[in-house]
Design an enzyme around this catalytic site. Structure first.
Site, PDB file in Angstrom:
ATOM      1  CB  SER A 139      19.278 -43.781  -8.365  1.00  0.00           C
ATOM      2  OG  SER A 139      20.002 -42.663  -7.909  1.00  0.00           O
ATOM      3  CG  ASP A 148      13.851 -40.481 -13.766  1.00  0.00           C
ATOM      4  OD1 ASP A 148      13.641 -41.671 -14.063  1.00  0.00           O
ATOM      5  OD2 ASP A 148      14.321 -39.661 -14.582  1.00  0.00           O
TER       6      ASP A 148
HETATM    7  C1  GAR Z   1      22.286 -46.224 -18.711  1.00  0.00           C
HETATM    8  O1  GAR Z   1      23.239 -45.269 -18.330  1.00  0.00           O
HETATM    9  C2  GAR Z   1      20.995 -45.990 -17.972  1.00  0.00           C
HETATM   10  O2  GAR Z   1      21.166 -45.576 -16.651  1.00  0.00           O
HETATM   11  C3  GAR Z   1      20.405 -44.874 -18.808  1.00  0.00           C
HETATM   12  O3  GAR Z   1      20.659 -45.257 -20.143  1.00  0.00           O
HETATM   13  C4  GAR Z   1      21.874 -46.025 -20.169  1.00  0.00           C
HETATM   14  C5  GAR Z   1      21.584 -47.322 -20.867  1.00  0.00           C
HETATM   15  O4  GAR Z   1      22.765 -48.051 -21.044  1.00  0.00           O
HETATM   16  N1  GAR Z   1      19.014 -44.734 -18.566  1.00  0.00           N
HETATM   17  C6  GAR Z   1      18.427 -43.554 -18.497  1.00  0.00           C
HETATM   18  O5  GAR Z   1      19.000 -42.500 -18.682  1.00  0.00           O
HETATM   19  C7  GAR Z   1      16.945 -43.611 -18.174  1.00  0.00           C
HETATM   20  N2  GAR Z   1      16.474 -42.325 -17.822  1.00  0.00           N
HETATM   21  P1  GAR Z   1      22.690 -49.575 -21.501  1.00  0.00           P
HETATM   22  O6  GAR Z   1      21.779 -49.632 -22.716  1.00  0.00           O
HETATM   23  O7  GAR Z   1      24.101 -49.919 -21.851  1.00  0.00           O
HETATM   24  O8  GAR Z   1      22.155 -50.394 -20.367  1.00  0.00           O
END
Ligand code: GAR
Length: 215
Positions: A139, A148
């Site tokens: 999302s 969130d």
């Molecule tokens: C992603 O999956 C993002 O949705 C999540 O951290 C990861 C970052 O990946 N974020 C959360 O869980 C925030 N609550 P990235 O550093 O490769 O973009």
């Protein structure tokens, strides 16, 4: 494109979503430019991605501040100094204070690895597996002072497969996050959305048209 909106991206880690925004912003018609990347984690690989793209970076390590408000003030100052008008959270693993969020009303967007309002907070993919759901997803939503919970901009549903682990599900979801985040940012900037924080969703047709072009 002239007059592109200046956006700051906040990260904590690998930065694949940051990379997808960097790549999208290279397109001549993309309405936003990344003016600054801030990481609370000095070792975040995303910092190297930004440097490689000649985007200014700043480490603002939360450990060096006495409280959350002081940390948030430092972020606010850094973003405003370079003229950022919007903020993208891209794997930024700190909760921003209500004071900070309220001072950027409907100007902060976040990507979260679940179909909100399910599985808020950390380890969303593990939460989905433990709950036994067959469909999860990602999302993109506006950030409000409730964790969130802000108005949803775009979502993609992704199956949870038999035998999935948090790692395998995370990887499958991330692949889609990387496709959708630039579309969501482009939609928000192009439409100059003006929303009431109590809204639950933006006009779906805006993002649906763009999503249909890739799914
Ligand atoms: C992603 O999956 C993002 O949705 C999540 O951290 C990861 C970052 O990946 N974020 C959360 O869980 C925030 N609550 P990235 O550093 O490769 O973009």
């Amino acid at each position: 494109m002239n007059n592109r909106l200046k956006v700051g991206v906040l990260i904590s880690g690998n930065g694949t979503n940051l990379q997808s925004l960097i790549d999208a912003a290279k397109q001549v018609n993309f309405p936003a430019e990344i003016a600054l990347v801030i990481s609370n984690n000095p070792n975040a690989f995303g910092l190297s991605r930004a440097s490689k793209a000649n985007i200014p970076i700043q480490v603002i390590d939360h450990n060096t501040f006495e409280d959350r408000e002081a940390f948030d003030r430092a972020i606010d100052t850094a973003l405003k100094k370079v003229g950022c008008k919007m903020i993208c959270l891209a794997g930024f693993m700190r909760v921003l204070s209500a004071q900070f969020v309220d001072s950027w009303p409907m100007k902060i967007i976040n990507i979260h690895p679940s179909l909100l309002p399910s599985f808020k907070g950390i380890n969303a993919q593990k939460q989905a597996i433990e709950a036994g759901v067959q469909i999860s997803g990602c999302s993109i939503h506006f950030v409000t002072s409730q964790l969130d919970s802000g108005p949803i901009i775009a979502q993609v549903a992704i199956p949870v497969l038999n035998g999935d682990t948090p790692t395998s599900l995370s990887a499958r979801i991330l692949e889609h996050e990387n496709k959708v985040y630039p579309i969501a940012l482009e939609t928000v900037v192009n439409k100059l959305l003006c929303l009431n924080p109590s809204s639950k969703s933006i006009n779906q047709s805006e993002t649906t048209d763009s999503l249909l072009s890739i799914y």
